[in-house]
Scaffold this active site. Sequence first.
Site, PDB file in Angstrom:
ATOM      1  N   ASP A 158      -3.510   0.081  -3.965  1.00 47.32           N
ATOM      2  CA  ASP A 158      -4.405  -0.544  -2.605  1.00 47.32           C
ATOM      3  C   ASP A 158      -5.402  -1.512  -3.063  1.00 47.32           C
ATOM      4  O   ASP A 158      -6.693  -1.212  -4.143  1.00 47.32           O
ATOM      5  CB  ASP A 158      -4.119   0.338  -2.362  1.00 47.32           C
ATOM      6  CG  ASP A 158      -4.907   0.335  -1.071  1.00 47.32           C
ATOM      7  OD1 ASP A 158      -5.613   0.177  -0.186  1.00 47.32           O
ATOM      8  OD2 ASP A 158      -4.588   1.629  -0.512  1.00 47.32           O
ATOM      9  N   LEU A 159      -5.797  -2.330  -2.404  1.00 53.45           N
ATOM     10  CA  LEU A 159      -7.112  -3.216  -2.406  1.00 53.45           C
ATOM     11  C   LEU A 159      -8.511  -1.864  -2.788  1.00 53.45           C
ATOM     12  O   LEU A 159      -8.631  -2.569  -2.615  1.00 53.45           O
ATOM     13  CB  LEU A 159      -7.068  -3.703  -1.514  1.00 53.45           C
ATOM     14  CG  LEU A 159      -6.733  -4.934  -1.117  1.00 53.45           C
ATOM     15  CD1 LEU A 159      -6.547  -6.229  -0.021  1.00 53.45           C
ATOM     16  CD2 LEU A 159      -6.607  -6.311  -2.753  1.00 53.45           C
TER      17      LEU A 159
ATOM     18  N   TYR B 292     -14.360 -10.720  11.094  1.00 49.20           N
ATOM     19  CA  TYR B 292     -12.697 -10.990  10.493  1.00 49.20           C
ATOM     20  C   TYR B 292     -13.116 -12.287  10.049  1.00 49.20           C
ATOM     21  O   TYR B 292     -13.236 -12.509   8.140  1.00 49.20           O
ATOM     22  CB  TYR B 292     -12.000 -11.699  11.479  1.00 49.20           C
ATOM     23  CG  TYR B 292     -10.360 -12.002  10.450  1.00 49.20           C
ATOM     24  CD1 TYR B 292      -9.610 -11.422   9.809  1.00 49.20           C
ATOM     25  CD2 TYR B 292     -10.377 -13.892  11.025  1.00 49.20           C
ATOM     26  CE1 TYR B 292      -8.655 -12.358   8.816  1.00 49.20           C
ATOM     27  CE2 TYR B 292      -9.197 -14.822   9.684  1.00 49.20           C
ATOM     28  CZ  TYR B 292      -8.751 -13.655   8.974  1.00 49.20           C
ATOM     29  OH  TYR B 292      -7.333 -14.328   8.195  1.00 49.20           O
TER      30      TYR B 292
ATOM     31  N   ARG C  47       0.620  -1.106  -0.082  1.00 46.64           N
ATOM     32  CA  ARG C  47       0.016  -0.393   0.581  1.00 46.64           C
ATOM     33  C   ARG C  47       0.815   0.868   0.182  1.00 46.64           C
ATOM     34  O   ARG C  47       0.495   2.166  -0.121  1.00 46.64           O
ATOM     35  CB  ARG C  47      -1.153  -0.080   1.024  1.00 46.64           C
ATOM     36  CG  ARG C  47      -1.917  -1.028   1.358  1.00 46.64           C
ATOM     37  CD  ARG C  47      -3.076  -1.218   2.329  1.00 46.64           C
ATOM     38  NE  ARG C  47      -2.223  -1.288   3.723  1.00 46.64           N
ATOM     39  CZ  ARG C  47      -2.090  -1.541   4.320  1.00 46.64           C
ATOM     40  NH1 ARG C  47      -2.477  -3.078   3.945  1.00 46.64           N
ATOM     41  NH2 ARG C  47      -1.239  -1.661   5.683  1.00 46.64           N
TER      42      ARG C  47
ATOM     43  N   LYS D 257     -13.685 -13.071   5.657  1.00 45.02           N
ATOM     44  CA  LYS D 257     -13.254 -14.046   4.707  1.00 45.02           C
ATOM     45  C   LYS D 257     -14.062 -14.625   3.828  1.00 45.02           C
ATOM     46  O   LYS D 257     -13.969 -15.420   2.550  1.00 45.02           O
ATOM     47  CB  LYS D 257     -12.548 -15.155   5.489  1.00 45.02           C
ATOM     48  CG  LYS D 257     -10.785 -14.191   6.038  1.00 45.02           C
ATOM     49  CD  LYS D 257      -9.493 -13.705   4.588  1.00 45.02           C
ATOM     50  CE  LYS D 257      -8.325 -13.398   4.903  1.00 45.02           C
ATOM     51  NZ  LYS D 257      -7.335 -13.544   3.896  1.00 45.02           N
TER      52      LYS D 257
ATOM     53  N   PRO E 140      -5.802 -21.642   5.281  1.00 42.30           N
ATOM     54  CA  PRO E 140      -5.318 -21.974   6.457  1.00 42.30           C
ATOM     55  C   PRO E 140      -5.444 -21.879   7.802  1.00 42.30           C
ATOM     56  O   PRO E 140      -6.485 -20.603   7.657  1.00 42.30           O
ATOM     57  CB  PRO E 140      -4.366 -20.455   6.584  1.00 42.30           C
ATOM     58  CG  PRO E 140      -4.219 -19.892   5.610  1.00 42.30           C
ATOM     59  CD  PRO E 140      -5.381 -20.276   4.734  1.00 42.30           C
TER      60      PRO E 140
END
Length: 331
Positions: free
Chosen positions: A55-56, A148, A33, A152, A177
Amino acid sequence: MTNVLVTGGSGYIGGWCVLALRDAGYAVRTTVRDLAREPRIHATLGADVQVVRADLHSDEGWPEAVAGCDFVLHVASPTLTQVPRDDDEMVRPAVDGTLRVLRASHEAGVRRVVLTSAIGAIAYGHPPRDTPFTEQDWTNIGAGVAPYQKSKTLAERAAWDFVATEGHGLELATVNPTAVLGPVLGPGYSPSLNSIAAMLDGSAPALLKFATGYVDVRDVAGLHLLAMTAPAAAGERFIATAGHSLWQRDIAAILRARLGDRAAKVPTREMPLAVARGLAKVNPQMRALRLILGRNLDATSAKAERLLGWKPRPIEETIAETAESLLTLPK
């Protein structure tokens, strides 16, 4: 040389993916970023790693980032320094950022994108169960999961939807993961390591009662490479976990057995569930754990082992190496 873009190379998993790719002979480019991070990336990951800004939160920079790349490992994920006031503070950047990377990759003719998802997109919001979670499972975001896990889940679902409806010809695989441990590359490391650090320095007053899977960051990077190149990986999800889940008391016992006196501050008692659940109602940091207190979120990596030949190292070794690495960081 085959060109690979790793988004978020300054992060913990991203950094180890860059190292694994370099060791395997790939030409690696990574996004950040802020280009102020470039010197640290070169010092840690190698001077030959190309660093570009993207940057996202913005479309700017992504066409240039993916240009000429055969593969993309989309590891970057939005992070917040405090608990968000609204879920969309984390969800929207995750979903929109993933779609930006996929759209740019598709337009640039990238062959395959490997998305770093998480067990958070699989194992949350379900009733208690005795069988391990598999890649067939999806987190139930309607069960009030933390931002979070919600981010995801929705980001991965958006990725699969994009490939099915718009990204024809672009292959996708995901790596999911469990909690990621392993040697640190510097003072910035995965939140998964915070619990180990808190045990070691005595800031954790007691052990919390929940069990989840753990996996070595180097094995997660290795699985990304397998998912990137193996024909059988296209269109598949892969859980990354080493063996069965561990309770926090199991981790504490491993630390004491492996580190001896250096684990003197590791807690020995477990916080009563009633107390932990009470704290989760008022403590913002604890609130994210409220749905898993007292629960065992076991998962299996049998699919990755069977289809890709992936073999994670024993988690006891990883826990010990994690602790050794944390203890060497400057105070």
